[in-house]
Scaffold this motif. Structure first.
Motif, PDB file in Angstrom:
ATOM      1  N   ARG A 259      72.504 -28.701 -54.379  1.00  0.00           N
ATOM      2  CA  ARG A 259      73.341 -29.804 -53.866  1.00  0.00           C
ATOM      3  C   ARG A 259      74.691 -29.276 -53.393  1.00  0.00           C
ATOM      4  O   ARG A 259      75.730 -29.876 -53.600  1.00  0.00           O
TER       5      ARG A 259
ATOM      6  N   ASP B  69      66.286 -35.168 -48.426  1.00  0.00           N
ATOM      7  CA  ASP B  69      65.005 -34.709 -48.977  1.00  0.00           C
ATOM      8  C   ASP B  69      63.921 -34.555 -47.905  1.00  0.00           C
ATOM      9  O   ASP B  69      63.317 -33.494 -47.775  1.00  0.00           O
TER      10      ASP B  69
ATOM     11  N   SER C 293      74.958 -33.483 -41.224  1.00  0.00           N
ATOM     12  CA  SER C 293      74.942 -34.214 -42.495  1.00  0.00           C
ATOM     13  C   SER C 293      75.675 -33.440 -43.574  1.00  0.00           C
ATOM     14  O   SER C 293      76.442 -34.018 -44.351  1.00  0.00           O
TER      15      SER C 293
ATOM     16  N   CYS D 170      79.115 -34.420 -45.648  1.00  0.00           N
ATOM     17  CA  CYS D 170      79.209 -34.363 -47.112  1.00  0.00           C
ATOM     18  C   CYS D 170      80.413 -33.528 -47.543  1.00  0.00           C
ATOM     19  O   CYS D 170      81.108 -33.885 -48.495  1.00  0.00           O
TER      20      CYS D 170
ATOM     21  N   ASP E 138      72.620 -35.660 -50.848  1.00  0.00           N
ATOM     22  CA  ASP E 138      71.492 -36.226 -51.596  1.00  0.00           C
ATOM     23  C   ASP E 138      70.442 -36.937 -50.754  1.00  0.00           C
ATOM     24  O   ASP E 138      69.410 -37.306 -51.271  1.00  0.00           O
ATOM     25  N   LYS E 139      70.723 -37.151 -49.487  1.00  0.00           N
ATOM     26  CA  LYS E 139      69.811 -37.979 -48.686  1.00  0.00           C
ATOM     27  C   LYS E 139      69.034 -37.183 -47.645  1.00  0.00           C
ATOM     28  O   LYS E 139      68.591 -37.739 -46.659  1.00  0.00           O
TER      29      LYS E 139
ATOM     30  N   TYR F 226      70.400 -26.721 -50.761  1.00  0.00           N
ATOM     31  CA  TYR F 226      70.055 -28.123 -51.017  1.00  0.00           C
ATOM     32  C   TYR F 226      69.646 -28.332 -52.466  1.00  0.00           C
ATOM     33  O   TYR F 226      70.042 -29.317 -53.092  1.00  0.00           O
TER      34      TYR F 226
END
Length: 138
Positions: free
Chosen positions: A50, A99, A84, A88, A96-97, A47
């Protein structure tokens, strides 16, 4: 089984898995503990970079292993992160979403493992002492 554990652990699944594995349960749970920690670190690292592709496998492993032991909340969170990340990958976008989800992962693992350990300790205390243990035989 503490009150706070109910939403984190499915104790029915935990008990069924424990019964199925038998005497090696503590050892196997130790392997899960180590593997789950490695998966969380791998997801966090991916993460930070990314890198959705690198998030999929450890999230998938964490999901499956956690759900097998009854780690319901952790398994569902890992499932959400996995799906998720897969989305992506399909969209060629960065994850990016996530967090808030990534930040919940490590504390939820710690909470889940603590609940498992409390239950193991409790059940070992309740085990009956073998009849005649410590008595002179014959």
């Amino acid at each position: 089984m503490g009150q706070g554990d109910n939403s984190v652990v499915n104790w029915t699944t935990f008990g069924q898995t424990r019964e199925l594995i038998g005497g090696d349960f503590g050892t196997i749970l130790g392997y899960y503990r180590d593997d789950a920690a490695k998966c969380v670190v791998a997801v966090e690292q991916a993460y930070k970079l990314r890198d959705a592709v690198s998030m999929v496998r450890p999230a998938h492993t964490l999901k499956g292993d956690s759900l097998q032991f009854g780690g319901e909340a952790l398994g569902r969170l890992a499932e959400h992160i996995e799906s998720s990340a897969r989305l992506c990958v399909e969209r060629h976008s960065a994850p990016d979403k996530l967090d808030a989800d990534i930040l919940r992962l490590r504390p939820l693992l710690i909470e889940t493992l603590a609940a498992f350990e409390r239950e193991l300790a409790r059940s070992q205390i309740r085990r009956p002492v073998a009849a005649g243990f410590g008595r002179k035989q014959g």
